[in-house]
Design a protein around this motif. Structure first.
Motif, short mmCIF file in Angstrom:
data_model
loop_
_atom_site.label_atom_id
_atom_site.label_comp_id
_atom_site.label_asym_id
_atom_site.label_seq_id
_atom_site.Cartn_x
_atom_site.Cartn_y
_atom_site.Cartn_z
N GLY A 76 1.99 66.04 13.49
CA GLY A 76 1.46 64.85 14.22
C GLY A 76 0.22 65.24 14.78
N ASN A 97 -4.26 55.72 5.14
CA ASN A 97 -2.84 56.25 4.39
C ASN A 97 -1.74 56.07 4.98
OD1 ASN A 97 -3.85 57.44 1.98
ND2 ASN A 97 -5.33 58.41 3.39
N ASP A 98 -1.60 56.03 6.65
CA ASP A 98 -0.29 55.71 7.27
C ASP A 98 -0.08 54.39 6.90
OD1 ASP A 98 -0.14 58.13 8.31
OD2 ASP A 98 -1.11 57.66 10.40
N GLY A 106 2.05 54.81 4.38
CA GLY A 106 3.19 55.48 4.28
C GLY A 106 2.71 57.00 3.42
N HIS A 152 -1.25 59.84 14.74
CA HIS A 152 -0.76 60.11 13.51
C HIS A 152 0.73 60.87 13.80
CE1 HIS A 152 0.19 61.12 9.18
NE2 HIS A 152 0.30 62.51 9.80
N SER A 153 1.78 60.36 13.17
CA SER A 153 3.06 60.97 13.61
C SER A 153 3.26 62.00 12.61
CB SER A 153 4.37 59.79 13.56
OG SER A 153 3.89 58.85 14.38
N THR A 202 -2.51 61.95 3.73
CA THR A 202 -3.88 62.30 3.14
C THR A 202 -4.08 63.59 2.63
OG1 THR A 202 -4.83 60.83 5.20
CG2 THR A 202 -6.32 62.48 4.24
N LEU A 253 -6.69 59.13 7.85
CA LEU A 253 -5.24 59.04 8.51
C LEU A 253 -4.61 57.65 8.59
CD1 LEU A 253 -5.25 62.27 10.63
CD2 LEU A 253 -4.04 62.22 8.50
N HIS A 254 -5.40 56.98 9.20
CA HIS A 254 -5.01 55.68 9.61
C HIS A 254 -4.85 54.72 8.38
CE1 HIS A 254 -4.41 51.71 11.46
NE2 HIS A 254 -5.48 51.27 10.60
N ARG A 275 3.60 66.51 0.12
CA ARG A 275 3.09 65.75 1.47
C ARG A 275 2.37 66.82 2.24
NH1 ARG A 275 4.85 60.29 2.19
NH2 ARG A 275 3.94 60.59 4.17
#
Length: 588
Positions: free
Chosen positions: A521, A353-354, A357, A9-10, A360, A350-351, A20
């Motif tokens: 990240g 929602n990534d 964009g 996750h960046s 979480t 996280l994946h 955010r």
């Protein structure tokens, strides 16, 4: 354990909007602070206690409903969305609360209840007075019943609060046909209520409903609120034709294999997304801009979804760029107390929602679930109970609090936003021995006690150990009685006390902000034992500090990496991390 990162996750950027990475504190108005002494919390009481939230270190507060209501479901049955129930105060009190919060640097999110109104709402009263097929009834889901006279409900749906999801609005009209038989002039009509019979569901296929809620949004935005938590966000649109569905209408979906909430015709239908796109356009009209025309990162107004949706990929649809800003991560809340399950919840969330964009939005407790300080006191893998009664198996209070502190320490290290529920920062447990005669949850009442319900997590706050009602007010009155344990956990017993749960939360929130963890990240730590959860967090800047969070769920204590120990959820064992304990470390 090695320190080589495996990023999944960046990190964010300095211009990320506030939501955010914000930490938001839920205030349940009935149970926060009572300024009048009548036993029910109110808006002036909340306003007076706002400095406590500043000291705690949160960014915003979310207020559960304070609207005019007959209180069939503690205010989630709204009679007037543009006024305050006298139980809580006045519109002037709401304005004063919003203004004072903003003075203190706190944002204010209010509850919005769009799936249903109160039975006492002017619209529904007009519908009852009108004829079948009238425009007034078209705002709700009125249907003729089944059977020769319409004496049976229109379908087999059940209420979330048990029993039928249909209430008869009027009986059939039958007349003598003059030949010794009867003729049905009009079948009995029923209205849908997925919750209590005092909460009739709105019909969101009706444009008038859309127009009304757009106006309600603007009413509160004009008064300065910073966003809306949307109740039952996955329930507004029902499958066309209202087909039968024999399973119970649980909030989290009722399909037999548990894989897709949208299999249940009352939940997570695709049409809800058009509603939220329209709402997002309205909220975007209210953003604050910089002199150069760019959006101020601190100026967004937000939508937060209460959407009990599986799988994660469908839940993520609610937070696409043109829809809501946040959606509560109930997948994490429901994760069993096992390392593999926690890792799966963190990484899949996280994946998912990534992919769209979105941040979480982590959460462990709220006004609808057993507090995690008690929930985690059961054996790992125990299904989450709907309340705990005095004759139920009781949680291990010591283990529950130790695990709750540890899981919160993990949660507040994770990138994204987070929600806290009032009193969790004190380690308040569920009231598990609440007398039946004190219970008020419609789940308990409608099920005749078969379902314990949510009263145990809604107990008034504990402020001062030796004051009446533990400082909730000065009279000792309380709409729900507090357990004896609440006095020993009061704010004044924990304030400034090293190792207290309150001071742990203050430290976590301070360090989270200082090290930018909400925008960091995240990387898995290679070589981590199976019964340990460990992640490295680092901001986008190469000079940003690196933070490692480690949670030990194994039977034996584990070594911490070399570096400065920033905070631990409990005492270390000769420098090692014991079971059910978490730590943040700045690796050397």
């Amino acid at each position: 354990m090695t320190t080589e990162p495996a990023p999944f996750h960046s990190p964010g950027t300095p211009d990320d909007p506030w939501w955010r990475h914000a930490v938001i504190y839920q205030v349940y108005p009935r149970s926060w602070a009572d300024s009048t002494g009548d036993g029910v919390g109110d808006l002036p009481g909340i306003t007076a206690r706002l400095p406590y939230l500043v000291d705690l270190g949160v960014d915003a507060l979310w207020l559960s409903p304070f609207y005019r209501s007959p209180m069939a479901d503690a205010g989630y049955d709204v009679a007037d969305y543009r006024d305050i129930d006298p139980l809580f105060g006045t519109l002037a009190d709401a304005d004063a609360l919003i203004a004072r919060a903003h003075e203190l640097g706190l944002k204010v999110i209010v509850d919005l209840v769009p799936n249903h109104t109160s039975r006492e709402h002017a619209w529904f009263q007009a519908a009852l007075a009108a004829e079948p097929g009238s425009p007034e009834r078209a705002r709700y889901l009125f249907r003729d019943g089944r059977g020769p006279h319409g004496e049976e409900p229109p379908n087999d749906w059940s209420s979330v609060f048990t029993g039928s999801a249909w209430t008869m609005a009027e009986p059939a009209v039958v007349e003598d046909d003059g030949h010794g038989a009867t003729r049905v002039v009009r079948k009995a009509q029923w209205y849908l209520n997925l919750f209590d019979s005092g909460q009739p569901d709105l019909d969101w296929t009706n444009p008038e409903v859309h127009e009304e809620f757009d106006a309600i949004l603007r009413f509160w935005l004009d008064r300065g609120v910073d966003g809306f938590r949307v109740d039952v966000a996955h329930g507004l649109v029902k499958k066309e034709g209202l087909p039968d569905f024999a399973d119970r209408a649980d909030m989290a979906g009722t399909n037999p294999d548990g894989t897709a909430t949208s299999d249940a015709p009352m939940w997570d239908q695709d049409g809800v997304h058009d509603i939220y796109r329209a709402w997002r356009r309205t909220l975007d009209e209210y953003v604050t801009r910089r002199p150069d025309g760019s959006i101020d990162p601190d100026g967004d107004r937000i939508l937060v979804a209460e959407a009990w949706v599986e799988p994660i990929e469908r839940a993520a649809l609610y937070v696409r760029p043109d829809e809501m800003h946040q959606a509560f991560n109930f997948h994490y809340l429901n994760a069993p107390w096992r390392a593999a399950d926690l890792r799966e919840a963190v990484e899949e969330s996280l994946h998912g929602n990534d992919l769209v964009g979105a941040p979480t939005t982590w959460v462990l407790s709220n006004h609808d679930v057993v507090r995690h300080a008690s929930r985690l006191g059961f054996a790992p893998g125990t299904p989450r109970p709907n309340g705990i009664a005095a004759d139920d198996p009781q949680p291990d209070a010591e283990a529950g609090l130790r695990r709750a502190r540890a899981q919160t320490t993990l949660m507040l290290a994770l990138p994204g936003s987070a929600y806290l529920y009032q009193g969790e920062e004190l380690g308040l447990p569920e009231h598990t021995t609440l007398p039946d005669e004190a219970r008020q949850d419609p789940t308990f009442l409608r099920s005749h006690g078969a379902e314990t319900g949510r009263d145990g997590c809604r107990i008034p706050m504990s402020w001062e150990a030796d004051a009446p009602a533990a400082g909730f007010n000065t009279t000792g009155e309380a709409w729900l009685p507090q357990p004896e344990s609440y006095s020993g956990l009061a704010v004044d017993r924990q304030d400034g006390v090293e190792g207290s749960t309150l001071e742990l939360y203050r430290a976590l929130l301070r360090i989270r902000r200082e090290r930018g963890l909400g925008s960091a990240g995240i990387s898995a730590v290679p070589g981590t034992p199976d019964d340990v959860v460990a992640y490295d967090l680092q901001g986008a800047d190469d000079d940003a500090p690196r933070t490692r969070v480690i949670l030990n769920l194994g039977a034996e204590a584990v070594e911490l990496p070399q570096g400065d120990v920033l905070v631990t959820s409990g005492p270390l064992d000769d420098g090692r991390l014991p079971t059910d304990t978490a730590a943040w470390v700045a690796p050397a």
